[in-house]
Design an enzyme around this catalytic site. Sequence first.
Site, PDB file in Angstrom:
ATOM      1  N   ASP A  68      62.181  79.204  34.023  1.00 37.36           N
ATOM      2  CA  ASP A  68      63.262  79.186  32.991  1.00 37.36           C
ATOM      3  C   ASP A  68      62.694  79.902  31.538  1.00 37.36           C
ATOM      4  O   ASP A  68      63.470  80.191  30.623  1.00 37.36           O
ATOM      5  CB  ASP A  68      63.812  77.711  32.325  1.00 37.36           C
ATOM      6  CG  ASP A  68      62.710  76.925  32.078  1.00 37.36           C
ATOM      7  OD1 ASP A  68      61.370  77.285  31.700  1.00 37.36           O
ATOM      8  OD2 ASP A  68      62.902  75.677  31.488  1.00 37.36           O
ATOM      9  N   SER A  69      61.492  80.515  31.685  1.00 42.49           N
ATOM     10  CA  SER A  69      60.955  81.561  30.702  1.00 42.49           C
ATOM     11  C   SER A  69      62.072  82.632  30.576  1.00 42.49           C
ATOM     12  O   SER A  69      62.046  83.473  29.583  1.00 42.49           O
ATOM     13  CB  SER A  69      59.666  81.964  30.806  1.00 42.49           C
ATOM     14  OG  SER A  69      59.448  82.407  32.357  1.00 42.49           O
ATOM     15  N   ASP A 111      62.889  77.085  38.946  1.00 38.20           N
ATOM     16  CA  ASP A 111      62.735  75.943  37.615  1.00 38.20           C
ATOM     17  C   ASP A 111      63.975  75.240  37.541  1.00 38.20           C
ATOM     18  O   ASP A 111      65.056  75.957  37.162  1.00 38.20           O
ATOM     19  CB  ASP A 111      62.319  77.001  36.533  1.00 38.20           C
ATOM     20  CG  ASP A 111      61.315  76.208  35.824  1.00 38.20           C
ATOM     21  OD1 ASP A 111      60.818  75.197  36.161  1.00 38.20           O
ATOM     22  OD2 ASP A 111      60.873  76.919  34.925  1.00 38.20           O
ATOM     23  N   LYS A 140      60.530  73.153  40.377  1.00 38.12           N
ATOM     24  CA  LYS A 140      59.749  72.894  39.559  1.00 38.12           C
ATOM     25  C   LYS A 140      60.515  71.964  38.438  1.00 38.12           C
ATOM     26  O   LYS A 140      61.602  72.521  38.198  1.00 38.12           O
ATOM     27  CB  LYS A 140      59.065  74.116  39.085  1.00 38.12           C
ATOM     28  CG  LYS A 140      57.911  73.823  37.824  1.00 38.12           C
ATOM     29  CD  LYS A 140      56.974  74.982  37.486  1.00 38.12           C
ATOM     30  CE  LYS A 140      57.526  75.780  36.464  1.00 38.12           C
ATOM     31  NZ  LYS A 140      57.955  74.892  35.159  1.00 38.12           N
ATOM     32  N   GLU A 209      49.774  73.968  31.881  1.00 34.62           N
ATOM     33  CA  GLU A 209      49.872  74.729  31.004  1.00 34.62           C
ATOM     34  C   GLU A 209      48.985  74.265  29.544  1.00 34.62           C
ATOM     35  O   GLU A 209      49.449  73.194  29.041  1.00 34.62           O
ATOM     36  CB  GLU A 209      51.317  75.036  30.786  1.00 34.62           C
ATOM     37  CG  GLU A 209      51.740  75.913  29.713  1.00 34.62           C
ATOM     38  CD  GLU A 209      53.199  76.548  29.488  1.00 34.62           C
ATOM     39  OE1 GLU A 209      54.024  76.265  30.380  1.00 34.62           O
ATOM     40  OE2 GLU A 209      53.106  77.458  28.682  1.00 34.62           O
TER      41      GLU A 209
HETATM   42  O1  KIV Z   1      59.228  79.003  33.046  1.00 37.19           O
HETATM   43  C1  KIV Z   1      58.096  79.569  32.935  1.00 37.19           C
HETATM   44  O2  KIV Z   1      57.992  80.862  33.344  1.00 37.19           O
HETATM   45  C2  KIV Z   1      57.080  78.647  33.276  1.00 37.19           C
HETATM   46  C3  KIV Z   1      55.489  79.170  33.449  1.00 37.19           C
HETATM   47  C4  KIV Z   1      55.372  79.344  32.051  1.00 37.19           C
HETATM   48  C5  KIV Z   1      54.718  78.377  34.061  1.00 37.19           C
HETATM   49  O3  KIV Z   1      57.456  77.519  33.460  1.00 37.19           O
END
Ligand code: KIV
EC number: 2.1.2.11
Length: 297
Positions: A68-69, A111, A140, A209
Amino acid sequence: MTSPANTSATPYGTLPPSSTPSARKPLSLPRLREMQAHGEKITMLTAYDATFAAVADAAGVECILVGDSLGMVCQGLTSTVGVTLETMRHHTECVANGLRRSQATAWLIGDLPFGSYHESKEQALRSAVVLMQAGAHMVKLEGGGWTAETVRFLVERGIPVCAHLGLTPQTVHALGGYRVQGKGEEAAATLKQQAHELQDAGAAMMVLEMVPAALSAELTKELTHCATIGIGAGSGTAGQVLVLHDMLGMNLGKMPKFVRNFMEGPDNKTASVRGAMEAYVRAVKDGSFPVNATHAW
Ligand code: KIV
């Protein structure tokens, strides 16, 4: 033999319509467990579209996280809090299409965004189904404590789960910023307890993290059934993950301490995106990235 389709140019940076199958075996949970048991480092990068995902796979990256980044790197949001399930579904599908078309072997993790699993286990299941049907192999979710019950509920229903502890960006407002977590005895003990609960609930992977290197190394030894994947968590984890744009040096702000720009330097043999990804895979596998003194706390 190369098919005619593979010898002709493909427009707009797209993938070959019919790629030759990879010589590598598709990644699976048993294979990831085997890697963890043998101490072979697991490589993971984020990707949000078909082409980057296919290139990452071709470079040997084993796990692709549609993180979700993407809210920050693709949508220009100031945090991941505004990312919706529909956006995650869309990008997961784009990545899955890219991997399918290029006959890729990577393990695809979707995610679950903020608010899509917080109400109830049932809501989490409905959201996970959306991402799995878009092509994810695993979902995730962030946080510990209350999430263990949700993880168990999903795993019992055949959905592999990656947990995420330490800095959990969806709760950045509650945490007071993007800071190292698990510092000090009490915080470390809480993080450890939550990690064990998540493993016991069936989480097969766990992103750690911005967690002190010593704590994540200790946890990695203890969690024999859950592969730890570090980002800013030192070199002692079972695998590593970076956000794609960060490791390609595409960050106009202050680069986080735990990132290396793999576009730079002699390790990127072809001075290309694929070269950078290959350099990342080599560095994670041979233990030269991350360096605790430089990239960790
Ligand atoms: O959303 C994401 O990219 C993440 C990574 C930083 C592990 O959760």
